[in-house]
Scaffold this motif. Structure first.
Motif, PDB file in Angstrom:
ATOM      1  N   VAL A   1       0.857  -1.176   0.000  1.00 37.10           N
ATOM      2  CA  VAL A   1       0.000   0.000   0.000  1.00 37.10           C
ATOM      3  C   VAL A   1       0.893   1.226   0.000  1.00 37.10           C
ATOM      4  CG1 VAL A   1      -1.738   1.292   1.295  1.00 37.10           C
ATOM      5  CG2 VAL A   1      -1.823  -1.211   1.224  1.00 37.10           C
ATOM      6  N   GLU A   2       0.595   2.140  -0.917  1.00 33.27           N
ATOM      7  CA  GLU A   2       1.344   3.393  -1.008  1.00 33.27           C
ATOM      8  C   GLU A   2       0.371   4.557  -0.868  1.00 33.27           C
ATOM      9  OE1 GLU A   2       4.968   2.008  -3.926  1.00 33.27           O
ATOM     10  OE2 GLU A   2       3.285   3.079  -4.819  1.00 33.27           O
ATOM     11  N   VAL A   3       0.838   5.611  -0.189  1.00 33.54           N
ATOM     12  CA  VAL A   3       0.048   6.824   0.018  1.00 33.54           C
ATOM     13  C   VAL A   3       0.805   7.977  -0.610  1.00 33.54           C
ATOM     14  CG1 VAL A   3      -0.904   8.400   1.745  1.00 33.54           C
ATOM     15  CG2 VAL A   3      -0.966   5.937   2.141  1.00 33.54           C
ATOM     16  N   SER A   4       0.081   8.831  -1.336  1.00 34.68           N
ATOM     17  CA  SER A   4       0.680  10.001  -1.970  1.00 34.68           C
ATOM     18  C   SER A   4       0.537  11.210  -1.051  1.00 34.68           C
ATOM     19  CB  SER A   4      -0.007  10.299  -3.302  1.00 34.68           C
ATOM     20  OG  SER A   4       0.520  11.486  -3.861  1.00 34.68           O
ATOM     21  N   VAL A   5       1.675  11.810  -0.731  1.00 34.34           N
ATOM     22  CA  VAL A   5       1.711  13.054   0.028  1.00 34.34           C
ATOM     23  C   VAL A   5       2.485  14.038  -0.835  1.00 34.34           C
ATOM     24  CG1 VAL A   5       2.468  14.207   2.130  1.00 34.34           C
ATOM     25  CG2 VAL A   5       1.606  11.870   2.246  1.00 34.34           C
ATOM     26  N   GLY A   6       1.806  15.101  -1.258  1.00 30.80           N
ATOM     27  CA  GLY A   6       2.445  16.036  -2.183  1.00 30.80           C
ATOM     28  C   GLY A   6       2.648  15.372  -3.524  1.00 30.80           C
ATOM     29  N   GLU A   7       3.847  15.422  -4.018  1.00 31.58           N
ATOM     30  CA  GLU A   7       4.171  14.842  -5.327  1.00 31.58           C
ATOM     31  C   GLU A   7       4.796  13.454  -5.203  1.00 31.58           C
ATOM     32  OE1 GLU A   7       4.152  16.683  -8.473  1.00 31.58           O
ATOM     33  OE2 GLU A   7       2.923  18.174  -7.455  1.00 31.58           O
ATOM     34  N   ARG A   8       4.911  12.930  -3.990  1.00 32.81           N
ATOM     35  CA  ARG A   8       5.665  11.706  -3.766  1.00 32.81           C
ATOM     36  C   ARG A   8       4.783  10.591  -3.200  1.00 32.81           C
ATOM     37  NH1 ARG A   8      10.466  11.383   0.474  1.00 32.81           N
ATOM     38  NH2 ARG A   8      10.997   9.228   0.094  1.00 32.81           N
ATOM     39  N   TRP A   9       5.058   9.365  -3.624  1.00 28.28           N
ATOM     40  CA  TRP A   9       4.382   8.182  -3.102  1.00 28.28           C
ATOM     41  C   TRP A   9       5.260   7.526  -2.047  1.00 28.28           C
ATOM     42  CZ3 TRP A   9      -0.533   6.769  -4.107  1.00 28.28           C
ATOM     43  CH2 TRP A   9      -1.157   7.368  -5.196  1.00 28.28           C
ATOM     44  N   PHE A  10       4.650   7.154  -0.911  1.00 34.31           N
ATOM     45  CA  PHE A  10       5.357   6.511   0.187  1.00 34.31           C
ATOM     46  C   PHE A  10       4.777   5.119   0.410  1.00 34.31           C
ATOM     47  CE2 PHE A  10       5.740  11.009   0.906  1.00 34.31           C
ATOM     48  CZ  PHE A  10       7.037  11.175   1.387  1.00 34.31           C
ATOM     49  N   THR A  11       5.644   4.108   0.477  1.00 35.03           N
ATOM     50  CA  THR A  11       5.201   2.760   0.816  1.00 35.03           C
ATOM     51  C   THR A  11       4.924   2.729   2.302  1.00 35.03           C
ATOM     52  OG1 THR A  11       6.508   1.784  -0.955  1.00 35.03           O
ATOM     53  CG2 THR A  11       5.832   0.316   0.832  1.00 35.03           C
ATOM     54  N   VAL A  12       3.709   2.280   2.672  1.00 34.80           N
ATOM     55  CA  VAL A  12       3.308   2.280   4.077  1.00 34.80           C
ATOM     56  C   VAL A  12       3.377   0.882   4.678  1.00 34.80           C
ATOM     57  CG1 VAL A  12       1.470   2.845   5.694  1.00 34.80           C
ATOM     58  CG2 VAL A  12       1.867   4.304   3.713  1.00 34.80           C
TER      59      VAL A  12
ATOM     60  N   ASP B   1     -14.026  24.698  16.623  1.00 32.59           N
ATOM     61  CA  ASP B   1     -13.202  25.890  16.410  1.00 32.59           C
ATOM     62  C   ASP B   1     -13.634  26.714  15.199  1.00 32.59           C
ATOM     63  OD1 ASP B   1     -12.328  24.336  14.285  1.00 32.59           O
ATOM     64  OD2 ASP B   1     -10.236  24.253  14.944  1.00 32.59           O
ATOM     65  N   GLY B   2     -14.730  26.318  14.547  1.00 32.71           N
ATOM     66  CA  GLY B   2     -15.252  27.062  13.400  1.00 32.71           C
ATOM     67  C   GLY B   2     -14.695  26.639  12.057  1.00 32.71           C
ATOM     68  N   THR B   3     -13.739  25.720  12.033  1.00 31.09           N
ATOM     69  CA  THR B   3     -13.190  25.233  10.770  1.00 31.09           C
ATOM     70  C   THR B   3     -14.127  24.175  10.188  1.00 31.09           C
ATOM     71  OG1 THR B   3     -11.889  23.532  11.889  1.00 31.09           O
ATOM     72  CG2 THR B   3     -10.807  25.658  11.496  1.00 31.09           C
ATOM     73  N   PRO B   4     -14.016  23.909   8.876  1.00 29.87           N
ATOM     74  CA  PRO B   4     -14.856  22.859   8.286  1.00 29.87           C
ATOM     75  C   PRO B   4     -14.606  21.512   8.975  1.00 29.87           C
ATOM     76  CG  PRO B   4     -13.819  24.167   6.581  1.00 29.87           C
ATOM     77  CD  PRO B   4     -13.193  24.595   7.888  1.00 29.87           C
ATOM     78  N   ALA B   5     -15.663  20.787   9.226  1.00 29.98           N
ATOM     79  CA  ALA B   5     -15.566  19.476   9.867  1.00 29.98           C
ATOM     80  C   ALA B   5     -15.250  18.441   8.800  1.00 29.98           C
ATOM     81  CB  ALA B   5     -16.863  19.133  10.581  1.00 29.98           C
ATOM     82  N   ALA B   6     -13.972  18.228   8.581  1.00 25.04           N
ATOM     83  CA  ALA B   6     -13.541  17.285   7.548  1.00 25.04           C
ATOM     84  C   ALA B   6     -12.157  16.749   7.888  1.00 25.04           C
ATOM     85  CB  ALA B   6     -13.509  17.960   6.183  1.00 25.04           C
ATOM     86  N   LEU B   7     -11.900  15.560   7.398  1.00 23.97           N
ATOM     87  CA  LEU B   7     -10.578  14.958   7.515  1.00 23.97           C
ATOM     88  C   LEU B   7      -9.851  15.123   6.186  1.00 23.97           C
ATOM     89  CD1 LEU B   7     -11.669  11.520   9.054  1.00 23.97           C
ATOM     90  CD2 LEU B   7     -10.826  13.539  10.296  1.00 23.97           C
ATOM     91  N   PRO B   8      -8.547  15.374   6.219  1.00 25.09           N
ATOM     92  CA  PRO B   8      -7.820  15.360   4.945  1.00 25.09           C
ATOM     93  C   PRO B   8      -7.826  13.940   4.373  1.00 25.09           C
ATOM     94  CG  PRO B   8      -6.319  15.720   6.803  1.00 25.09           C
ATOM     95  CD  PRO B   8      -7.705  15.663   7.356  1.00 25.09           C
ATOM     96  N   VAL B   9      -7.793  13.829   3.060  1.00 27.22           N
ATOM     97  CA  VAL B   9      -7.794  12.543   2.370  1.00 27.22           C
ATOM     98  C   VAL B   9      -6.583  12.493   1.450  1.00 27.22           C
ATOM     99  CG1 VAL B   9      -9.065  11.074   0.743  1.00 27.22           C
ATOM    100  CG2 VAL B   9     -10.307  12.403   2.442  1.00 27.22           C
ATOM    101  N   TRP B  10      -5.911  11.353   1.414  1.00 30.02           N
ATOM    102  CA  TRP B  10      -4.759  11.184   0.536  1.00 30.02           C
ATOM    103  C   TRP B  10      -5.014  10.075  -0.469  1.00 30.02           C
ATOM    104  CZ3 TRP B  10      -4.189  12.376   5.692  1.00 30.02           C
ATOM    105  CH2 TRP B  10      -3.465  13.542   5.964  1.00 30.02           C
ATOM    106  N   PRO B  11      -4.496  10.236  -1.687  1.00 27.10           N
ATOM    107  CA  PRO B  11      -4.610   9.157  -2.679  1.00 27.10           C
ATOM    108  C   PRO B  11      -3.858   7.914  -2.199  1.00 27.10           C
ATOM    109  CG  PRO B  11      -3.961  11.219  -3.713  1.00 27.10           C
ATOM    110  CD  PRO B  11      -3.855  11.427  -2.235  1.00 27.10           C
TER     111      PRO B  11
END
Length: 135
Positions: free
Chosen positions: A18-29, A113-123
């Motif tokens: 399984v690999e996750v993309s953060v920015g422009e790079r893929w990391f093997t998890v 805290d008034g921010t959108p209630a959401a989690l970041p999602v990564w490819p």
């Protein structure tokens, strides 16, 4: 982004990772087989805490591990389920449901805290690698 996997090992001495993309790079998890369907794991990927899930259909999801309502890094301990056909994770703190595809909270629009209630999602993607190369 999610990906479904059917075959996790081939005859050439490779395993699916399984690999996750953060920015422009893929990391093997991790190895795909290390993810237990229905259970989350936390991973530190490029300095970010990510909750990684393999659902019962075989799809893999990567969302932020920080609960926007409590501030605790606990989403990886949440329960998987579905709501109206949408794959969700329920926060173990206050039980809000988050769409695993988009990160959106299905119960509330704003965090305390008034921010959108959401989690970041990564490819997420799966690839074949030589046996023993997954972290």
């Amino acid at each position: 982004m999610t990906t479904a996997v059917m075959n996790t090992k081939d005859t050439a001495g490779e395993t699916t990772v399984v690999e996750v993309s953060v920015g422009e790079r893929w990391f093997t998890v991790c190895a795909y087989d290390a993810l237990v369907p229905g259970r989350g794991v936390a991973a530190l990927v490029d300095g970010r805490q990510i909750a990684l899930y393999r659902d019962r259909t075989g799809a893999v999801h990567a969302v932020g591990n920080r609960d926007p309502f409590s501030g605790a890094h606990v989403i990886s301990r949440g329960l998987l389920g579905s709501r109206d056909g949408v794959p969700v994770v329920l926060s173990p703190m206050y039980k809000q449901a988050f769409d695993l595809r988009t990160g959106a909270c299905l119960d509330e629009e704003e965090a305390p805290d008034g921010t959108p209630a959401a989690l970041p999602v990564w490819p997420v993607r799966t690839t074949n690698a030589p046996v023993g190369s997954a972290s």
